[in-house]
Design an enzyme around this catalytic site. Structure first.
Site, PDB file in Angstrom:
ATOM      1  CE  LYS A 131     -12.119  22.585  -6.818  1.00 40.15           C
ATOM      2  NZ  LYS A 131     -10.990  21.683  -6.640  1.00 40.15           N
ATOM      3  CG  HIS A 259      -7.227  17.802  -2.525  1.00 38.65           C
ATOM      4  ND1 HIS A 259      -7.034  18.748  -1.553  1.00 38.65           N
ATOM      5  CD2 HIS A 259      -7.284  18.469  -3.696  1.00 38.65           C
ATOM      6  CE1 HIS A 259      -6.978  19.954  -2.121  1.00 38.65           C
ATOM      7  NE2 HIS A 259      -7.115  19.804  -3.420  1.00 38.65           N
ATOM      8  N   GLY A 299      -3.969  21.899  -2.490  1.00 35.03           N
ATOM      9  CA  GLY A 299      -3.936  22.387  -1.112  1.00 35.03           C
ATOM     10  C   GLY A 299      -2.755  23.297  -0.827  1.00 35.03           C
ATOM     11  CD  GLU A 331      -5.216  16.108  -8.510  1.00 30.91           C
ATOM     12  OE1 GLU A 331      -5.930  16.507  -7.571  1.00 30.91           O
ATOM     13  OE2 GLU A 331      -5.355  14.996  -9.031  1.00 30.91           O
ATOM     14  NE  ARG A 334      -6.622  27.582  -1.666  1.00 32.26           N
ATOM     15  CZ  ARG A 334      -7.836  28.072  -1.440  1.00 32.26           C
ATOM     16  NH1 ARG A 334      -8.042  29.357  -1.449  1.00 32.26           N
ATOM     17  NH2 ARG A 334      -8.843  27.266  -1.203  1.00 32.26           N
ATOM     18  CG  PHE A 388     -19.104  28.987  -2.661  1.00 29.41           C
ATOM     19  CD1 PHE A 388     -20.195  28.483  -1.970  1.00 29.41           C
ATOM     20  CD2 PHE A 388     -19.324  29.634  -3.856  1.00 29.41           C
ATOM     21  CE1 PHE A 388     -21.481  28.630  -2.461  1.00 29.41           C
ATOM     22  CE2 PHE A 388     -20.611  29.783  -4.363  1.00 29.41           C
ATOM     23  CZ  PHE A 388     -21.686  29.284  -3.663  1.00 29.41           C
ATOM     24  CG  ASP A 423     -29.397  37.827   0.145  1.00 32.99           C
ATOM     25  OD1 ASP A 423     -29.548  38.039   1.368  1.00 32.99           O
ATOM     26  OD2 ASP A 423     -29.379  36.683  -0.342  1.00 32.99           O
ATOM     27  CE1 TYR A 452     -11.097  26.254  -6.350  1.00 31.12           C
ATOM     28  CE2 TYR A 452      -9.419  27.120  -4.870  1.00 31.12           C
ATOM     29  CZ  TYR A 452      -9.890  26.111  -5.690  1.00 31.12           C
ATOM     30  OH  TYR A 452      -9.143  24.978  -5.863  1.00 31.12           O
TER      31      TYR A 452
HETATM   32  C1  PLP Z   1      -9.998  21.688  -5.938  1.00 34.87           C
HETATM   33  C2  PLP Z   1      -9.083  20.587  -6.227  1.00 34.87           C
HETATM   34  C3  PLP Z   1      -7.705  20.837  -6.374  1.00 34.87           C
HETATM   35  C4  PLP Z   1      -7.069  22.196  -6.165  1.00 34.87           C
HETATM   36  O1  PLP Z   1      -6.988  22.533  -4.832  1.00 34.87           O
HETATM   37  P1  PLP Z   1      -6.168  23.817  -4.364  1.00 34.87           P
HETATM   38  O2  PLP Z   1      -6.413  23.882  -2.903  1.00 34.87           O
HETATM   39  O3  PLP Z   1      -6.716  24.991  -5.091  1.00 34.87           O
HETATM   40  O4  PLP Z   1      -4.737  23.593  -4.667  1.00 34.87           O
HETATM   41  C5  PLP Z   1      -6.902  19.770  -6.719  1.00 34.87           C
HETATM   42  N1  PLP Z   1      -7.397  18.524  -6.897  1.00 34.87           N
HETATM   43  C6  PLP Z   1      -8.720  18.253  -6.759  1.00 34.87           C
HETATM   44  C7  PLP Z   1      -9.200  16.872  -6.986  1.00 34.87           C
HETATM   45  C8  PLP Z   1      -9.588  19.270  -6.406  1.00 34.87           C
HETATM   46  O5  PLP Z   1     -10.897  18.993  -6.251  1.00 34.87           O
END
Ligand code: PLP
Length: 494
Positions: A131, A259, A299, A331, A334, A388, A423, A452
Protein backbone atom coordinates in the site's frame (compact mmCIF):
# COMPACT_ATOMS: atom_id res chain seq x y z
CA UNK A 1 0.05 48.82 -5.51
CA UNK A 2 1.18 45.50 -4.13
CA UNK A 3 4.85 44.90 -4.64
CA UNK A 4 4.29 41.73 -6.61
CA UNK A 5 2.39 43.44 -9.34
CA UNK A 6 5.24 45.76 -10.21
CA UNK A 7 8.02 43.20 -10.19
CA UNK A 8 9.67 42.57 -13.56
CA UNK A 9 8.05 40.22 -16.06
CA UNK A 10 8.60 36.60 -15.18
CA UNK A 11 11.22 34.92 -17.26
CA UNK A 12 9.96 31.40 -16.79
CA UNK A 13 10.41 28.38 -18.96
CA UNK A 14 7.10 28.99 -20.64
CA UNK A 15 8.49 32.20 -22.05
CA UNK A 16 11.46 30.85 -23.95
CA UNK A 17 11.93 29.82 -27.56
CA UNK A 18 13.39 26.36 -28.30
CA UNK A 19 16.82 27.72 -29.12
CA UNK A 20 16.81 29.90 -26.05
CA UNK A 21 15.69 26.95 -23.97
CA UNK A 22 18.88 25.06 -24.61
CA UNK A 23 20.96 28.18 -24.12
CA UNK A 24 19.23 29.03 -20.88
CA UNK A 25 19.59 25.62 -19.36
CA UNK A 26 23.33 25.18 -19.71
CA UNK A 27 24.30 21.57 -19.70
CA UNK A 28 27.78 20.26 -19.20
CA UNK A 29 28.31 18.82 -22.64
CA UNK A 30 31.36 16.76 -21.81
CA UNK A 31 31.28 13.87 -19.40
CA UNK A 32 34.82 14.64 -18.36
CA UNK A 33 34.18 18.21 -17.33
CA UNK A 34 34.47 18.93 -13.61
CA UNK A 35 31.33 18.54 -11.54
CA UNK A 36 28.97 21.45 -11.82
CA UNK A 37 28.45 23.16 -8.53
CA UNK A 38 24.72 22.99 -8.13
CA UNK A 39 24.00 25.20 -5.19
CA UNK A 40 21.05 23.96 -3.22
CA UNK A 41 19.09 25.39 -0.38
CA UNK A 42 17.61 23.94 2.78
CA UNK A 43 17.84 20.27 2.12
CA UNK A 44 21.47 19.36 2.05
CA UNK A 45 21.19 17.52 -1.21
CA UNK A 46 24.42 16.20 -2.73
CA UNK A 47 25.64 18.95 -4.96
CA UNK A 48 27.70 17.41 -7.70
CA UNK A 49 26.17 16.50 -11.01
CA UNK A 50 28.74 15.02 -13.29
CA UNK A 51 27.22 13.05 -16.08
CA UNK A 52 24.65 14.63 -18.27
CA UNK A 53 22.63 12.01 -20.07
CA UNK A 54 20.25 13.28 -22.71
CA UNK A 55 16.82 11.91 -22.15
CA UNK A 56 16.39 8.57 -23.86
CA UNK A 57 19.77 8.71 -25.55
CA UNK A 58 21.53 5.97 -23.64
CA UNK A 59 21.17 2.32 -24.43
CA UNK A 60 18.38 0.96 -22.30
CA UNK A 61 17.44 -1.83 -24.59
CA UNK A 62 18.75 -4.35 -22.06
CA UNK A 63 15.72 -4.07 -19.77
CA UNK A 64 12.38 -3.88 -21.49
CA UNK A 65 9.22 -4.49 -19.53
CA UNK A 66 6.10 -4.25 -21.68
CA UNK A 67 3.77 -1.38 -20.78
CA UNK A 68 6.30 0.27 -18.48
CA UNK A 69 8.28 3.43 -19.23
CA UNK A 70 11.97 2.93 -20.05
CA UNK A 71 14.44 2.36 -17.24
CA UNK A 72 17.18 4.96 -17.67
CA UNK A 73 20.63 5.32 -16.16
CA UNK A 74 22.23 8.32 -14.55
CA UNK A 75 21.99 10.33 -11.37
CA UNK A 76 18.45 11.42 -10.45
CA UNK A 77 19.64 15.06 -10.43
CA UNK A 78 20.43 14.74 -14.12
CA UNK A 79 16.92 13.53 -14.82
CA UNK A 80 15.42 16.29 -12.72
CA UNK A 81 17.25 18.81 -14.90
CA UNK A 82 16.37 17.01 -18.09
CA UNK A 83 12.71 17.25 -17.07
CA UNK A 84 13.01 21.04 -16.91
CA UNK A 85 14.67 21.17 -20.32
CA UNK A 86 12.03 18.85 -21.77
CA UNK A 87 9.32 21.05 -20.32
CA UNK A 88 10.84 24.13 -21.97
CA UNK A 89 10.86 22.34 -25.32
CA UNK A 90 7.26 21.20 -24.92
CA UNK A 91 6.22 24.71 -23.93
CA UNK A 92 7.97 26.15 -26.96
CA UNK A 93 6.17 23.59 -29.13
CA UNK A 94 2.88 24.69 -27.65
CA UNK A 95 2.09 21.37 -25.95
CA UNK A 96 -0.62 21.43 -23.33
CA UNK A 97 0.52 20.52 -19.83
CA UNK A 98 4.11 21.29 -20.89
CA UNK A 99 5.11 22.33 -17.39
CA UNK A 100 3.57 19.26 -15.70
CA UNK A 101 5.14 18.22 -12.40
CA UNK A 102 7.07 14.93 -12.54
CA UNK A 103 8.73 12.36 -10.35
CA UNK A 104 12.19 10.92 -10.74
CA UNK A 105 12.45 7.46 -9.17
CA UNK A 106 15.91 6.08 -8.39
CA UNK A 107 15.48 2.32 -8.08
CA UNK A 108 19.04 1.85 -6.85
CA UNK A 109 17.89 3.57 -3.66
CA UNK A 110 15.37 0.76 -3.12
CA UNK A 111 18.17 -1.72 -3.79
CA UNK A 112 20.43 -0.02 -1.20
CA UNK A 113 17.68 -0.06 1.42
CA UNK A 114 17.19 -3.77 0.83
CA UNK A 115 20.91 -4.26 1.22
CA UNK A 116 20.86 -2.29 4.46
CA UNK A 117 18.00 -4.41 5.76
CA UNK A 118 19.85 -7.65 4.96
CA UNK A 119 22.95 -6.40 6.75
CA UNK A 120 21.24 -5.13 9.91
CA UNK A 121 18.31 -7.53 10.27
CA UNK A 122 19.53 -10.70 8.55
CA UNK A 123 17.17 -12.90 10.57
CA UNK A 124 14.03 -10.97 9.63
CA UNK A 125 12.45 -11.49 6.21
CA UNK A 126 10.93 -8.29 4.83
CA UNK A 127 7.43 -8.47 3.35
CA UNK A 128 7.05 -5.13 1.56
CA UNK A 129 3.80 -3.33 2.46
CA UNK A 130 2.36 -2.80 -1.01
CA UNK A 131 0.00 0.00 0.00
CA UNK A 132 2.92 2.33 0.65
CA UNK A 133 3.79 2.56 -3.04
CA UNK A 134 2.55 -0.15 -5.44
CA UNK A 135 4.82 1.11 -8.21
CA UNK A 136 5.31 -1.64 -10.84
CA UNK A 137 9.09 -1.20 -10.98
CA UNK A 138 9.40 -1.19 -7.18
CA UNK A 139 7.35 -4.39 -6.95
CA UNK A 140 9.41 -6.03 -9.70
CA UNK A 141 12.70 -5.07 -8.09
CA UNK A 142 11.70 -6.23 -4.61
CA UNK A 143 10.26 -9.44 -6.06
CA UNK A 144 13.56 -10.05 -7.85
CA UNK A 145 15.44 -9.38 -4.61
CA UNK A 146 13.37 -12.08 -2.93
CA UNK A 147 11.21 -10.14 -0.49
CA UNK A 148 7.69 -11.16 0.41
CA UNK A 149 4.69 -8.85 0.16
CA UNK A 150 2.12 -7.56 2.63
CA UNK A 151 -1.19 -7.10 0.82
CA UNK A 152 -4.40 -5.65 2.21
CA UNK A 153 -6.87 -6.24 -0.60
CA UNK A 154 -7.82 -8.41 -3.54
CA UNK A 155 -6.42 -5.76 -5.88
CA UNK A 156 -3.01 -5.73 -4.19
CA UNK A 157 -2.83 -9.52 -4.18
CA UNK A 158 -3.63 -9.63 -7.90
CA UNK A 159 -1.02 -7.01 -8.68
CA UNK A 160 1.70 -8.87 -6.78
CA UNK A 161 0.76 -12.22 -8.34
CA UNK A 162 0.98 -10.61 -11.80
CA UNK A 163 4.58 -9.77 -10.90
CA UNK A 164 5.32 -13.52 -10.88
CA UNK A 165 5.47 -13.86 -7.12
CA UNK A 166 4.39 -17.18 -5.58
CA UNK A 167 1.32 -16.87 -3.35
CA UNK A 168 3.29 -18.24 -0.39
CA UNK A 169 5.35 -15.05 -0.46
CA UNK A 170 2.24 -13.01 0.35
CA UNK A 171 0.74 -12.27 3.73
CA UNK A 172 -2.82 -10.94 3.66
CA UNK A 173 -2.17 -8.52 6.50
CA UNK A 174 -5.56 -6.87 6.84
CA UNK A 175 -7.26 -8.08 10.04
CA UNK A 176 -10.72 -7.05 8.77
CA UNK A 177 -11.43 -8.52 5.35
CA UNK A 178 -14.49 -8.91 3.17
CA UNK A 179 -15.60 -12.56 2.92
CA UNK A 180 -15.21 -12.50 -0.88
CA UNK A 181 -11.59 -11.32 -0.44
CA UNK A 182 -10.85 -14.27 1.86
CA UNK A 183 -12.33 -16.66 -0.71
CA UNK A 184 -10.47 -15.03 -3.59
CA UNK A 185 -7.20 -15.13 -1.68
CA UNK A 186 -7.73 -18.86 -1.02
CA UNK A 187 -8.40 -19.44 -4.72
CA UNK A 188 -5.13 -17.66 -5.53
CA UNK A 189 -3.24 -19.76 -2.97
CA UNK A 190 -2.79 -17.00 -0.40
CA UNK A 191 -3.37 -18.70 2.94
CA UNK A 192 -1.47 -16.66 5.52
CA UNK A 193 -3.63 -13.88 6.91
CA UNK A 194 -4.03 -11.78 10.02
CA UNK A 195 -7.05 -11.38 12.31
CA UNK A 196 -7.81 -9.48 15.50
CA UNK A 197 -11.46 -10.27 16.29
CA UNK A 198 -13.86 -13.20 16.68
CA UNK A 199 -16.06 -12.37 13.68
CA UNK A 200 -13.05 -12.71 11.43
CA UNK A 201 -12.56 -16.25 12.78
CA UNK A 202 -16.12 -17.19 11.84
CA UNK A 203 -15.64 -15.72 8.36
CA UNK A 204 -12.36 -17.57 7.84
CA UNK A 205 -13.87 -20.83 9.12
CA UNK A 206 -16.52 -20.50 6.41
CA UNK A 207 -14.44 -19.08 3.56
CA UNK A 208 -11.06 -20.77 3.99
CA UNK A 209 -10.91 -23.25 6.90
CA UNK A 210 -7.32 -24.26 6.05
CA UNK A 211 -6.03 -20.69 6.40
CA UNK A 212 -2.89 -20.08 8.44
CA UNK A 213 -3.86 -17.37 10.84
CA UNK A 214 -1.71 -14.74 12.48
CA UNK A 215 -3.15 -12.89 15.46
CA UNK A 216 -2.46 -9.17 15.34
CA UNK A 217 -2.06 -7.81 18.83
CA UNK A 218 -2.32 -4.24 20.03
CA UNK A 219 0.91 -2.61 21.12
CA UNK A 220 1.83 0.94 22.13
CA UNK A 221 1.69 3.09 18.99
CA UNK A 222 1.84 6.48 20.69
CA UNK A 223 5.34 7.16 19.31
CA UNK A 224 4.21 7.12 15.69
CA UNK A 225 3.02 9.56 13.03
CA UNK A 226 0.10 7.31 12.12
CA UNK A 227 -1.46 5.43 15.04
CA UNK A 228 -2.84 2.23 13.58
CA UNK A 229 -3.89 0.92 17.00
CA UNK A 230 -7.00 3.10 16.83
CA UNK A 231 -8.29 0.71 14.21
CA UNK A 232 -6.49 -2.63 14.53
CA UNK A 233 -4.94 -4.99 17.05
CA UNK A 234 -6.36 -7.24 19.77
CA UNK A 235 -5.59 -6.07 23.32
CA UNK A 236 -3.59 -8.74 25.16
CA UNK A 237 -6.47 -9.42 27.58
CA UNK A 238 -8.61 -10.61 24.67
CA UNK A 239 -5.98 -12.98 23.28
CA UNK A 240 -6.85 -16.09 25.37
CA UNK A 241 -10.53 -15.77 24.41
CA UNK A 242 -9.73 -15.35 20.69
CA UNK A 243 -7.41 -18.34 20.71
CA UNK A 244 -10.02 -20.46 22.49
CA UNK A 245 -12.53 -19.46 19.80
CA UNK A 246 -10.04 -20.37 17.06
CA UNK A 247 -9.55 -23.79 18.68
CA UNK A 248 -13.26 -24.33 18.90
CA UNK A 249 -13.57 -23.54 15.16
CA UNK A 250 -10.65 -25.91 14.42
CA UNK A 251 -8.60 -23.14 12.88
CA UNK A 252 -4.83 -23.02 12.57
CA UNK A 253 -3.13 -20.08 14.24
CA UNK A 254 0.58 -19.97 13.39
CA UNK A 255 1.79 -16.81 15.07
CA UNK A 256 1.57 -13.24 16.26
CA UNK A 257 1.90 -9.90 14.49
CA UNK A 258 1.87 -6.27 15.55
CA UNK A 259 2.42 -2.83 14.06
CA UNK A 260 4.01 -0.13 16.23
CA UNK A 261 2.42 2.52 14.00
CA UNK A 262 3.58 3.98 10.73
CA UNK A 263 6.43 6.42 10.95
CA UNK A 264 7.62 5.24 14.35
CA UNK A 265 10.13 7.74 15.72
CA UNK A 266 10.87 5.99 19.01
CA UNK A 267 12.70 2.69 18.62
CA UNK A 268 11.79 1.56 22.14
CA UNK A 269 8.25 0.92 20.87
CA UNK A 270 9.65 -2.16 19.12
CA UNK A 271 11.14 -3.50 22.36
CA UNK A 272 7.82 -3.12 24.19
CA UNK A 273 5.98 -4.78 21.32
CA UNK A 274 8.34 -7.78 21.28
CA UNK A 275 7.64 -8.18 25.00
CA UNK A 276 3.88 -8.19 24.30
CA UNK A 277 4.39 -10.72 21.51
CA UNK A 278 6.25 -12.97 23.98
CA UNK A 279 3.26 -12.84 26.31
CA UNK A 280 0.96 -13.71 23.39
CA UNK A 281 3.20 -16.65 22.43
CA UNK A 282 2.87 -17.96 25.98
CA UNK A 283 -0.90 -17.51 25.84
CA UNK A 284 -0.76 -19.53 22.62
CA UNK A 285 1.01 -22.40 24.39
CA UNK A 286 -1.64 -22.34 27.10
CA UNK A 287 -4.32 -22.60 24.39
CA UNK A 288 -2.51 -25.52 22.75
CA UNK A 289 -0.85 -23.63 19.88
CA UNK A 290 2.89 -23.73 19.31
CA UNK A 291 3.46 -20.60 17.26
CA UNK A 292 6.18 -20.57 14.62
CA UNK A 293 5.74 -17.09 13.13
CA UNK A 294 6.59 -13.71 14.61
CA UNK A 295 5.64 -10.75 12.40
CA UNK A 296 7.13 -7.49 13.68
CA UNK A 297 5.12 -5.33 11.25
CA UNK A 298 6.14 -2.01 9.72
CA UNK A 299 6.98 1.42 11.04
CA UNK A 300 10.69 1.42 10.14
CA UNK A 301 12.09 4.88 9.48
CA UNK A 302 15.05 5.61 7.27
CA UNK A 303 16.65 8.04 9.71
CA UNK A 304 16.45 5.80 12.77
CA UNK A 305 16.86 2.41 11.13
CA UNK A 306 20.23 1.52 12.67
CA UNK A 307 18.94 2.25 16.16
CA UNK A 308 15.64 0.45 15.56
CA UNK A 309 17.45 -2.60 14.21
CA UNK A 310 19.63 -2.67 17.34
CA UNK A 311 16.66 -2.42 19.68
CA UNK A 312 14.77 -5.08 17.74
CA UNK A 313 17.66 -7.56 17.64
CA UNK A 314 18.26 -7.16 21.38
CA UNK A 315 14.57 -7.53 22.25
CA UNK A 316 14.30 -10.65 20.10
CA UNK A 317 17.41 -12.12 21.74
CA UNK A 318 15.93 -11.38 25.15
CA UNK A 319 12.38 -12.66 24.60
CA UNK A 320 12.94 -15.32 21.92
CA UNK A 321 16.36 -16.79 22.73
CA UNK A 322 15.49 -20.10 21.08
CA UNK A 323 14.63 -19.47 17.44
CA UNK A 324 15.17 -22.91 15.99
CA UNK A 325 11.49 -23.27 15.10
CA UNK A 326 10.70 -19.60 14.69
CA UNK A 327 10.36 -17.68 11.46
CA UNK A 328 10.53 -13.89 11.85
CA UNK A 329 9.11 -11.57 9.20
CA UNK A 330 8.41 -7.82 9.00
CA UNK A 331 6.21 -5.57 6.86
CA UNK A 332 8.30 -2.48 6.06
CA UNK A 333 6.73 0.02 3.68
CA UNK A 334 8.15 3.53 3.74
CA UNK A 335 11.63 2.29 4.65
CA UNK A 336 12.12 0.92 1.13
CA UNK A 337 10.65 3.72 -0.97
CA UNK A 338 10.52 7.07 0.83
CA UNK A 339 13.85 8.39 -0.42
CA UNK A 340 13.69 6.76 -3.84
CA UNK A 341 11.21 9.25 -5.31
CA UNK A 342 11.79 12.96 -5.89
CA UNK A 343 9.13 15.36 -7.14
CA UNK A 344 9.76 18.38 -9.37
CA UNK A 345 7.02 20.99 -9.46
CA UNK A 346 6.55 24.15 -11.48
CA UNK A 347 5.54 27.49 -10.01
CA UNK A 348 2.40 28.29 -11.96
CA UNK A 349 1.26 31.40 -10.10
CA UNK A 350 2.30 33.83 -7.44
CA UNK A 351 0.49 36.44 -5.45
CA UNK A 352 0.70 38.58 -2.39
CA UNK A 353 -0.30 37.00 0.85
CA UNK A 354 -4.00 36.99 1.33
CA UNK A 355 -5.23 36.93 4.88
CA UNK A 356 -7.48 39.95 4.75
CA UNK A 357 -5.04 41.81 6.94
CA UNK A 358 -3.30 43.73 4.24
CA UNK A 359 -3.41 44.38 0.53
CA UNK A 360 0.24 45.30 0.44
CA UNK A 361 3.17 42.95 0.37
CA UNK A 362 5.10 43.96 3.38
CA UNK A 363 8.36 42.85 4.68
CA UNK A 364 7.25 41.81 8.10
CA UNK A 365 10.48 40.19 9.06
CA UNK A 366 11.00 36.47 8.99
CA UNK A 367 7.94 35.23 10.76
CA UNK A 368 5.11 35.84 8.28
CA UNK A 369 4.88 34.60 4.71
CA UNK A 370 4.67 37.65 2.47
CA UNK A 371 4.24 35.82 -0.81
CA UNK A 372 2.20 32.81 -1.88
CA UNK A 373 3.51 30.45 -4.55
CA UNK A 374 1.15 28.12 -6.40
CA UNK A 375 2.64 24.91 -7.75
CA UNK A 376 1.18 22.20 -9.96
CA UNK A 377 1.02 19.45 -7.31
CA UNK A 378 -1.03 19.63 -4.14
CA UNK A 379 -2.69 17.76 -1.30
CA UNK A 380 -5.31 16.27 -3.62
CA UNK A 381 -2.41 14.85 -5.62
CA UNK A 382 0.88 13.45 -4.39
CA UNK A 383 1.04 15.78 -1.40
CA UNK A 384 -1.89 13.90 0.13
CA UNK A 385 0.89 12.65 2.44
CA UNK A 386 0.54 16.00 4.23
CA UNK A 387 -3.07 15.23 5.18
CA UNK A 388 -3.03 11.44 5.52
CA UNK A 389 0.54 10.75 6.53
CA UNK A 390 1.15 13.87 8.65
CA UNK A 391 4.22 14.84 6.64
CA UNK A 392 5.89 18.23 6.49
CA UNK A 393 7.63 19.08 3.25
CA UNK A 394 10.17 21.73 2.26
CA UNK A 395 11.41 22.31 -1.27
CA UNK A 396 14.67 23.46 -2.74
CA UNK A 397 15.06 25.40 -5.97
CA UNK A 398 15.87 23.36 -9.08
CA UNK A 399 15.89 26.18 -11.58
CA UNK A 400 15.39 29.91 -11.35
CA UNK A 401 15.25 32.50 -14.08
CA UNK A 402 16.01 29.87 -16.69
CA UNK A 403 19.16 28.61 -15.03
CA UNK A 404 20.21 25.71 -12.84
CA UNK A 405 23.15 27.63 -11.54
CA UNK A 406 22.00 29.21 -8.35
CA UNK A 407 24.59 31.28 -6.59
CA UNK A 408 23.38 30.73 -3.07
CA UNK A 409 23.65 34.36 -2.10
CA UNK A 410 20.07 35.20 -3.02
CA UNK A 411 17.97 37.04 -0.50
CA UNK A 412 15.52 34.65 1.07
CA UNK A 413 11.93 35.54 1.67
CA UNK A 414 9.39 33.83 3.90
CA UNK A 415 6.64 32.36 1.78
CA UNK A 416 3.89 29.77 1.64
CA UNK A 417 3.33 27.14 -1.06
CA UNK A 418 -0.06 26.08 -2.36
CA UNK A 419 -1.42 23.36 -4.64
CA UNK A 420 -3.26 23.99 -7.91
CA UNK A 421 -6.86 23.12 -6.93
CA UNK A 422 -9.56 25.59 -5.97
CA UNK A 423 -9.72 24.36 -2.38
CA UNK A 424 -8.06 26.36 0.39
CA UNK A 425 -7.15 23.15 2.25
CA UNK A 426 -4.71 22.63 -0.63
CA UNK A 427 -1.70 24.10 1.17
CA UNK A 428 1.61 22.30 0.63
CA UNK A 429 3.79 24.30 2.94
CA UNK A 430 2.42 27.04 5.20
CA UNK A 431 5.81 28.59 5.79
CA UNK A 432 9.26 28.19 4.28
CA UNK A 433 12.05 30.36 2.92
CA UNK A 434 12.86 30.65 -0.75
CA UNK A 435 14.82 33.14 -2.86
CA UNK A 436 13.00 36.44 -3.21
CA UNK A 437 13.69 36.35 -6.95
CA UNK A 438 11.56 33.23 -7.47
CA UNK A 439 9.02 33.68 -10.29
CA UNK A 440 6.33 31.90 -12.23
CA UNK A 441 7.98 29.22 -14.39
CA UNK A 442 10.73 28.38 -11.88
CA UNK A 443 11.00 24.83 -10.57
CA UNK A 444 10.94 23.50 -7.00
CA UNK A 445 11.99 20.02 -5.91
CA UNK A 446 10.77 17.95 -2.98
CA UNK A 447 12.82 15.01 -1.71
CA UNK A 448 11.55 11.89 0.08
CA UNK A 449 8.34 11.66 -1.89
CA UNK A 450 8.14 7.88 -2.34
CA UNK A 451 5.97 6.79 0.58
CA UNK A 452 2.19 7.27 0.74
CA UNK A 453 2.17 9.83 -2.06
CA UNK A 454 1.44 8.66 -5.62
CA UNK A 455 -0.68 5.71 -4.41
CA UNK A 456 -3.35 7.96 -2.91
CA UNK A 457 -3.19 10.84 -5.40
CA UNK A 458 -6.57 11.80 -6.82
CA UNK A 459 -7.43 13.69 -9.98
CA UNK A 460 -9.67 16.13 -8.16
CA UNK A 461 -10.37 19.31 -10.13
CA UNK A 462 -9.05 17.65 -13.29
CA UNK A 463 -5.39 17.61 -12.34
CA UNK A 464 -3.57 14.53 -13.62
CA UNK A 465 -1.32 12.33 -11.48
CA UNK A 466 2.32 13.32 -12.09
CA UNK A 467 4.30 11.02 -14.41
CA UNK A 468 7.45 9.18 -13.30
CA UNK A 469 10.88 8.99 -14.92
CA UNK A 470 12.76 5.87 -13.80
CA UNK A 471 16.49 5.56 -13.39
CA UNK A 472 18.83 3.08 -11.79
CA UNK A 473 21.05 5.96 -10.66
CA UNK A 474 24.78 6.16 -11.20
CA UNK A 475 26.20 5.26 -7.82
CA UNK A 476 26.28 2.41 -5.37
CA UNK A 477 24.00 -0.42 -6.36
CA UNK A 478 23.02 0.91 -9.77
CA UNK A 479 24.71 -1.89 -11.74
CA UNK A 480 23.33 -4.51 -9.35
CA UNK A 481 19.84 -3.06 -9.66
CA UNK A 482 19.98 -3.44 -13.44
CA UNK A 483 21.42 -6.93 -13.18
CA UNK A 484 18.74 -8.11 -10.76
CA UNK A 485 15.90 -6.64 -12.83
CA UNK A 486 17.33 -7.97 -16.05
CA UNK A 487 17.63 -11.52 -14.79
CA UNK A 488 14.06 -11.35 -13.49
CA UNK A 489 12.83 -10.18 -16.89
CA UNK A 490 14.80 -12.90 -18.65
CA UNK A 491 13.47 -15.56 -16.27
CA UNK A 492 9.91 -14.38 -16.90
CA UNK A 493 10.46 -14.56 -20.66
CA UNK A 494 12.13 -17.95 -20.57
C1 PLP B 1 0.78 0.29 6.47
C2 PLP B 1 1.18 -1.01 6.99
C3 PLP B 1 2.53 -1.40 6.97
C4 PLP B 1 3.65 -0.50 6.49
O1 PLP B 1 3.96 0.49 7.41
P1 PLP B 1 5.24 1.41 7.22
O2 PLP B 1 5.14 2.38 8.33
O3 PLP B 1 5.13 2.06 5.88
O4 PLP B 1 6.45 0.57 7.33
C5 PLP B 1 2.83 -2.67 7.41
N1 PLP B 1 1.89 -3.52 7.87
C6 PLP B 1 0.57 -3.17 7.91
C7 PLP B 1 -0.42 -4.15 8.41
C8 PLP B 1 0.19 -1.91 7.49
O5 PLP B 1 -1.11 -1.56 7.55
Amino acid sequence: MPELDILPTPRGVDMVSPSRASRLFHRSSSQTSPPTQHKTLFSGRPSSVQVDIPHGADDDSDIIIPDLPPLLRGHPDVHLRNGVIRSARLAAAGESDAESAYFVADLSQVYRQHDRWKRLLPEIEPFYAVKCNPDPYVLRLLAALGTGFDCASHGEISQVLRTDVCPDRIIFANPCKAVSFIKNAARSGVNVMTFDNADELYKVARANPSAQLVLRILTDDSKSLCRLGLKFGAPLVTVPGLLAKARELRLTVIGISFHVGSGCYDSSAFADAIGCARTAFDMGLAAGYEFTLLDVGGGFEDATFEETADVLRNAIDLHFPDRTRLRIIAEPGRFFVARAFTLATNIIARRARSDGATTEVQDEGDDQPSVMYYINEGVYGSFNCILFDHQEVHPYVLSMNGSFHLVGTEDLRTCSIWGPTCDSVDCVCPMTKLPAELRVGDWLVFNNMGAYTICAASQFNGFAVSPITYTTGDGLGSQETRRVLKSAVNAANA
